[in-house]
Write a protein that holds these residues in place. Structure first.
Motif, PDB file in Angstrom:
ATOM      1  N   MET A  92      46.411  63.748  35.296  1.00 26.34           N
ATOM      2  CA  MET A  92      47.572  63.124  35.126  1.00 26.34           C
ATOM      3  C   MET A  92      48.138  61.342  36.229  1.00 26.34           C
ATOM      4  O   MET A  92      48.242  60.546  36.295  1.00 26.34           O
ATOM      5  N   GLU A  93      46.855  62.395  37.832  1.00 26.29           N
ATOM      6  CA  GLU A  93      47.295  62.002  38.617  1.00 26.29           C
ATOM      7  C   GLU A  93      46.943  60.723  38.942  1.00 26.29           C
ATOM      8  O   GLU A  93      47.608  59.247  38.701  1.00 26.29           O
ATOM      9  N   TYR A  94      45.481  60.119  38.004  1.00 27.19           N
ATOM     10  CA  TYR A  94      44.494  59.254  37.516  1.00 27.19           C
ATOM     11  C   TYR A  94      45.099  58.630  37.138  1.00 27.19           C
ATOM     12  O   TYR A  94      45.532  57.490  37.225  1.00 27.19           O
ATOM     13  N   LEU A  95      45.688  58.815  35.826  1.00 27.90           N
ATOM     14  CA  LEU A  95      46.699  57.957  35.112  1.00 27.90           C
ATOM     15  C   LEU A  95      47.774  57.052  35.640  1.00 27.90           C
ATOM     16  O   LEU A  95      47.665  55.960  35.488  1.00 27.90           O
ATOM     17  N   LYS A  96      48.836  58.084  36.639  1.00 28.88           N
ATOM     18  CA  LYS A  96      49.645  57.143  36.391  1.00 28.88           C
ATOM     19  C   LYS A  96      49.481  56.250  37.766  1.00 28.88           C
ATOM     20  O   LYS A  96      49.993  55.476  38.074  1.00 28.88           O
ATOM     21  N   GLU A  97      48.859  56.670  38.688  1.00 31.03           N
ATOM     22  CA  GLU A  97      48.066  56.044  39.256  1.00 31.03           C
ATOM     23  C   GLU A  97      47.821  54.243  38.903  1.00 31.03           C
ATOM     24  O   GLU A  97      47.906  53.354  38.896  1.00 31.03           O
ATOM     25  N   LYS A  98      46.490  54.448  37.522  1.00 30.44           N
ATOM     26  CA  LYS A  98      46.430  53.379  36.646  1.00 30.44           C
ATOM     27  C   LYS A  98      47.139  52.451  36.229  1.00 30.44           C
ATOM     28  O   LYS A  98      47.197  51.424  34.805  1.00 30.44           O
ATOM     29  N   HIS A  99      48.652  53.496  36.130  1.00 29.48           N
ATOM     30  CA  HIS A  99      49.880  53.015  34.643  1.00 29.48           C
ATOM     31  C   HIS A  99      49.401  53.023  33.556  1.00 29.48           C
ATOM     32  O   HIS A  99      49.349  52.548  32.798  1.00 29.48           O
ATOM     33  N   THR A 101      49.513  54.748  29.185  1.00 31.21           N
ATOM     34  CA  THR A 101      50.380  55.330  28.961  1.00 31.21           C
ATOM     35  C   THR A 101      50.102  55.793  27.781  1.00 31.21           C
ATOM     36  O   THR A 101      50.559  56.663  26.872  1.00 31.21           O
ATOM     37  N   HIS A 124      53.785  65.521  28.491  1.00 25.93           N
ATOM     38  CA  HIS A 124      53.633  64.643  29.688  1.00 25.93           C
ATOM     39  C   HIS A 124      54.544  63.149  28.672  1.00 25.93           C
ATOM     40  O   HIS A 124      54.357  62.188  30.045  1.00 25.93           O
ATOM     41  N   TYR A 126      52.689  60.676  26.999  1.00 23.57           N
ATOM     42  CA  TYR A 126      51.631  59.703  26.720  1.00 23.57           C
ATOM     43  C   TYR A 126      51.457  59.435  25.133  1.00 23.57           C
ATOM     44  O   TYR A 126      51.637  60.326  24.083  1.00 23.57           O
TER      45      TYR A 126
END
Length: 174
Positions: A92-99, A101, A124, A126
């Protein structure tokens, strides 16, 4: 809206002749990976670790990603020990960092890790997308793998927890 392809638990130990529609399943994943790479999508792999002494244990040959769909250079692999790909993996942190969704989910097994992943992903925030023919399982109890796949794809997931779409429609979204 950024998309990523996530390949869940397609590991050496799990890919065998007991999988429903195995050859088409692998061919469809290969096709989506090739398309995603051509479109410069983020490709993410997740492996399941059952813990010490099990066949799906880090360091054992069966733990590795299935050789016909191995990650290419620069593609990230997360390890998990729970059904959901989100719990304590750092994903999740990785996906958030890469924007990112929108997640295109492919892999194993329908009624276990994929079901948990799709439901958790929606919770979450997505957008969960399942290309038809890229998720499978094996017979389980009184249910055939085909029955499980049909039930989860058409009754449980589609329109509730995910969009289950033909592969060409998924490619159009990207």
């Amino acid at each position: 809206m950024k998309y990523a392809i996530v390949v869940v638990d397609v590991q050496q130990e799990l890919v065998n002749e007991t999988l429903y529609n195995k050859d088409n399943f692998i061919a469809n994943i290969q096709d989506m990976l090739q398309y995603g790479r051509k479109k410069n999508l983020e490709i993410i792999y997740v492996r399941h670790d059952d813990g010490e002494g099990e066949k799906l244990t880090k360091g054992k040959p069966g733990y590795e990603i299935f050789n016909e769909i191995e990650p290419e250079e620069g593609e990230i692999v997360f390890d998990k020990s729970y059904n959901s790909i989100f719990k304590k993996t750092g994903l999740m942190e990785y996906l958030k960092e890469k924007h990112i969704t929108n997640l295109i989910i492919m892999g194993l097994q329908t009624e276990y890790c994929i079901d948990a992943t799709l439901k958790a992903g929606l919770e979450h925030g997505y957008r969960m997308i399942v290309p038809e023919g890229t998720i499978t399982t094996r017979d389980n109890g009184e249910f055939t793998a085909k029955q499980l796949n049909d039930f989860y794809h058409n009754i449980i997931w589609n329109g509730r927890f995910a969009k289950v779409l033909p592969m060409d429609k998924v490619k159009e979204l990207i």
